[in-house]
Design a protein around this motif. Structure first.
Motif, PDB file in Angstrom:
ATOM      1  N   UNK A  76       0.835  -1.213   0.000  1.00  0.00           N
ATOM      2  CA  UNK A  76       0.000   0.000   0.000  1.00  0.00           C
ATOM      3  C   UNK A  76       0.863   1.254   0.000  1.00  0.00           C
ATOM      4  N   UNK A  77       0.336   2.318  -0.555  1.00  0.00           N
ATOM      5  CA  UNK A  77       0.972   3.628  -0.500  1.00  0.00           C
ATOM      6  C   UNK A  77       0.191   4.435   0.522  1.00  0.00           C
ATOM      7  N   UNK A  78       0.861   4.850   1.585  1.00  0.00           N
ATOM      8  CA  UNK A  78       0.183   5.550   2.671  1.00  0.00           C
ATOM      9  C   UNK A  78      -0.004   7.037   2.400  1.00  0.00           C
ATOM     10  N   UNK A  79       0.961   7.649   1.728  1.00  0.00           N
ATOM     11  CA  UNK A  79       0.935   9.082   1.488  1.00  0.00           C
ATOM     12  C   UNK A  79       1.656   9.388   0.178  1.00  0.00           C
ATOM     13  N   UNK A  80       1.563  10.656  -0.240  1.00  0.00           N
ATOM     14  CA  UNK A  80       2.255  11.083  -1.451  1.00  0.00           C
ATOM     15  C   UNK A  80       2.910  12.434  -1.175  1.00  0.00           C
ATOM     16  N   UNK A  81       4.191  12.563  -1.520  1.00  0.00           N
ATOM     17  CA  UNK A  81       4.919  13.826  -1.425  1.00  0.00           C
ATOM     18  C   UNK A  81       5.558  14.085  -2.787  1.00  0.00           C
ATOM     19  N   UNK A  82       5.311  15.247  -3.352  1.00  0.00           N
ATOM     20  CA  UNK A  82       6.008  15.679  -4.565  1.00  0.00           C
ATOM     21  C   UNK A  82       7.000  16.746  -4.162  1.00  0.00           C
ATOM     22  N   UNK A  83       8.261  16.593  -4.582  1.00  0.00           N
ATOM     23  CA  UNK A  83       9.319  17.544  -4.254  1.00  0.00           C
ATOM     24  C   UNK A  83       9.697  18.368  -5.479  1.00  0.00           C
ATOM     25  N   UNK A  84       9.980  19.649  -5.226  1.00  0.00           N
ATOM     26  CA  UNK A  84      10.426  20.580  -6.249  1.00  0.00           C
ATOM     27  C   UNK A  84      11.607  21.356  -5.685  1.00  0.00           C
ATOM     28  N   UNK A  85      12.493  21.813  -6.561  1.00  0.00           N
ATOM     29  CA  UNK A  85      13.629  22.616  -6.134  1.00  0.00           C
ATOM     30  C   UNK A  85      13.295  24.096  -6.219  1.00  0.00           C
ATOM     31  N   UNK A  86      13.890  24.875  -5.336  1.00  0.00           N
ATOM     32  CA  UNK A  86      13.706  26.315  -5.321  1.00  0.00           C
ATOM     33  C   UNK A  86      15.042  26.998  -5.048  1.00  0.00           C
ATOM     34  N   UNK A  87      15.221  28.182  -5.624  1.00  0.00           N
ATOM     35  CA  UNK A  87      16.418  28.968  -5.339  1.00  0.00           C
ATOM     36  C   UNK A  87      16.275  29.742  -4.025  1.00  0.00           C
TER      37      UNK A  87
END
Length: 192
Positions: free
Chosen positions: A55-66
Motif C-alpha cells: 500500500x501507499x500511505x501518502x504522497x509527497x512531490x518535491x520541487x527545487x527552489x532557489x
C-alpha cells in the motif's frame, strides 16, 4: 529527494492510515475497510505475497527552489498550506489529508515544464481567496489545451475537452500552479 525519503517515512507514516492495496484482495487490511492501523497494518504486512503491491500511505512531490524563504511565504501565507516538516534545506506542506508538497533549496534550480495541480470542488472560492491575496493569474497555457481553443481568460474556465473547471497562477519560483475540479464522475472522490 532520495536522501530525504527515510526522514519522511520515519516522521510521517505514524500518523497515517494504510489504504488497501487493490492487488491484495482478501488480505487483512482490504477486508478491514480503511482501518489499516495497528493490528490490521501488521497483519497486512505479514500476509502480503511477493506479487502484491504494497500500500501507499501518502504522497509527497518535491520541487527545487532557489529561495526557500520566499517559497515558504508563498505556500504558507498566500496558499494557506500548513507546513508539517522543516528539514532546514527542505520544507514540506500538507495539501490534503494524505498529500504533501515539498520544496528543497538548490541554488541552480530552474522551473521546468511542471504543473502543480491542486484538486478542489471549490474552484471559484479558491480564485476569490487568491485574488484577496493579490495573486496575479496566468492565461491558460497552450500546453494544457491539447487542441482546445481558449479565450486566454485568467479566471476559472470550463475545459470541455477534459471536463475540468480550472485556473492558473505561478508561484514565486515560476512553477505553474493549477486549481481544478474534475467533472468526470470516474474521478475518485477524496477519502472520508
Amino acid at each position: 529527494a532520495s536522501k530525504i525519503a527515510p526522514l519522511l517515512l520515519a516522521g510521517l507514516t505514524a500518523t497515517t492510515r494504510t489504504l488497501p492495496s487493490p492487488q491484495c484482495e482478501g488480505s487483512a487490511s482490504s477486508t478491514a475497510g480503511l482501518g489499516g492501523t495497528g493490528e490490521n497494518r501488521l497483519k497486512h504486512t505479514k500476509t502480503r505475497c511477493s506479487q502484491c503491491r504494497p500500500p501507499i500511505d501518502q504522497h509527497v512531490s518535491f520541487y527545487y527552489t532557489r529561495n526557500l524563504t520566499e517559497t515558504d511565504s508563498f505556500w504558507r501565507e498566500t496558499m494557506g498550506l500548513e507546513m508539517v516538516l522543516d528539514q532546514g534545506v527542505c520544507k514540506i506542506y500538507r495539501s490534503s489529508s494524505d498529500g504533501f508538497i515539498g520544496f528543497c533549496e538548490k541554488k541552480e534550480a530552474k522551473p521546468t515544464e511542471v504543473t502543480i495541480t491542486l484538486v478542489s470542488d471549490n474552484v471559484d472560492d479558491w480564485h476569490t481567496y487568491l485574488q484577496s491575496k493579490g495573486v496575479r493569474f496566468e492565461p491558460h497555457p497552450p500546453s494544457t489545451s491539447a487542441g482546445f481553443v481558449h479565450d486566454y481568460n485568467t479566471g476559472p474556465t470550463l475545459n470541455p475537452k477534459f471536463n475540468i473547471y480550472h485556473f492558473f497562477l505561478r508561484d514565486n519560483n515560476g512553477f505553474l500552479v493549477e486549481v481544478q475540479r474534475f467533472g468526470d464522475p470516474k474521478w475518485p472522490r477524496p477519502a472520508a
